[in-house]
Write a protein that holds these residues in place. Structure first.
Motif, PDB file in Angstrom:
ATOM      1  N   ILE A 129      43.782  30.541  33.992  1.00 51.78           N
ATOM      2  CA  ILE A 129      45.171  30.905  34.206  1.00 51.78           C
ATOM      3  C   ILE A 129      45.882  31.039  32.869  1.00 51.78           C
ATOM      4  N   GLU A 181      40.162  38.423  38.632  1.00 47.17           N
ATOM      5  CA  GLU A 181      41.318  38.742  39.482  1.00 47.17           C
ATOM      6  C   GLU A 181      40.891  39.211  40.882  1.00 47.17           C
ATOM      7  N   VAL A 197      43.834  40.232  43.652  1.00 42.21           N
ATOM      8  CA  VAL A 197      44.834  41.274  43.428  1.00 42.21           C
ATOM      9  C   VAL A 197      44.635  42.409  44.434  1.00 42.21           C
ATOM     10  N   GLU A 248      41.732  37.209  51.346  1.00 43.13           N
ATOM     11  CA  GLU A 248      41.884  36.139  50.354  1.00 43.13           C
ATOM     12  C   GLU A 248      41.376  34.814  50.913  1.00 43.13           C
ATOM     13  N   HIS A 255      42.739  34.106  37.441  1.00 47.92           N
ATOM     14  CA  HIS A 255      43.744  34.024  38.504  1.00 47.92           C
ATOM     15  C   HIS A 255      45.131  33.973  37.878  1.00 47.92           C
ATOM     16  N   HIS A 256      46.122  34.527  38.579  1.00 43.14           N
ATOM     17  CA  HIS A 256      47.469  34.572  37.997  1.00 43.14           C
ATOM     18  C   HIS A 256      48.511  33.798  38.782  1.00 43.14           C
ATOM     19  N   ASP A 257      48.174  33.327  39.975  1.00 38.82           N
ATOM     20  CA  ASP A 257      49.155  32.676  40.833  1.00 38.82           C
ATOM     21  C   ASP A 257      49.025  31.155  40.745  1.00 38.82           C
ATOM     22  N   SER A 267      50.889  28.920  41.935  1.00 38.83           N
ATOM     23  CA  SER A 267      51.290  28.204  43.138  1.00 38.83           C
ATOM     24  C   SER A 267      50.103  27.860  44.029  1.00 38.83           C
ATOM     25  N   LYS A 268      48.978  28.579  43.874  1.00 34.78           N
ATOM     26  CA  LYS A 268      47.802  28.320  44.702  1.00 34.78           C
ATOM     27  C   LYS A 268      46.658  27.675  43.927  1.00 34.78           C
ATOM     28  N   MET A 327      58.667  26.806  41.025  1.00 37.62           N
ATOM     29  CA  MET A 327      57.503  26.636  41.910  1.00 37.62           C
ATOM     30  C   MET A 327      57.142  25.160  42.024  1.00 37.62           C
TER      31      MET A 327
END
Length: 246
Positions: A37, A164, A167, A174, A195-197, A199-200, A244
């Motif tokens: 990340i 990724e 995406v 997912e 990964h870019h999120d 929050s997960k 977040m």
């Protein structure tokens, strides 16, 4: 002596004289689900490709399963970003997955009945066996990503790299992908995902590599997702991260 899944020592990579990543050193043990990340332009995909030997390194050493990458290619599966794939290439879903069986075939041998059955089993695992005769370009983004995960599964690798993978995919795809990645970890496989999120991140991974051209943090999700650590990587974007709950 326990085998190390991934070992990186003082890795440096640059593009056209511009430094992309520097001083990256870490060890990943087998069975971990590792998320890479960091903010945009942090060098996440660059790190992944450098680990695989897909781009040249300025300096540093990378070993997979305690050996140079070129010696363990058959034990490594790679799922690139969707925009790196030619979706107009005239190939069916089943034939795309069959490509994953080639590394374990003897030289000059083509996939046979056994390999086709295995490819269909891999497609069933990702919920895509009913699409085996479709052209890959006819599929949705989530379906395409499932097919390329099936190709990686068909390879029967020990270390999986995904760039990724979430995406442009639907929620169902997912969920399916995450479920399979967790199963691989439970089987002792090592999985590394750009990964870019954030929050997960806690839901998907048990370890994180936090990058912003250099290694900001590496360890358990709880250790890396500390506000002071995140702030070092995201800097001006930190206000958004606070929203977040990080």
């Amino acid at each position: 002596m326990t085998q190390t899944a991934i070992s990186i020592e003082d890795l440096h990579v640059s593009y056209f004289g511009n430094e992309a990543i520097r001083h990256v050193s870490l060890n990943v043990e087998p069975g971990n689900l590792v998320g890479i990340i960091g903010p945009n332009g942090a060098g996440k995909s660059t790190l992944l490709k450098a680990m695989l030997g897909l781009i040249p390194r300025d300096k540093g050493q990378v070993k997979i399963l305690d050996k140079p990458v070129k010696e363990v290619r058959k034990q490594i599966a790679y799922v690139p970003q969707r925009n790196d794939i030619d979706w107009d290439f005239p190939i069916t879903v089943l034939d795309a997955v069959l490509l994953g069986t080639y590394p374990r075939l003897k030289r000059f041998r083509r996939p046979g009945k056994k390999e086709r059955q295995w490819a269909l089993e891999c497609l069933a695992r990702v919920g895509m066996d009913a699409f085996s005769k479709r052209q890959i370009g006819e599929l949705s983004g989530g379906q395409q990503q499932r097919v390329f995960l099936a190709r990686a599964l068909a390879q029967q690798a020990d270390v999986f790299f995904l760039d990724e993978p979430f995406v442009g995919v639907d929620a169902s795809s997912e969920e399916t992908i995450v479920k399979i990645l967790k199963e691989l970890g439970e089987q002792g496989k090592t999985v590394v995902v750009v990964h870019h999120d954030l929050s997960k991140a806690n839901e998907y991974f048990n370890q994180l590599i936090l990058l912003n051209k250099e290694l900001i943090g590496f360890g358990t999700v709880g250790d890396v997702l500390q506000s002071k650590v995140i702030e070092r990587a995201y800097q001006g974007q930190f206000a958004f991260m606070n929203g977040m709950g990080v």
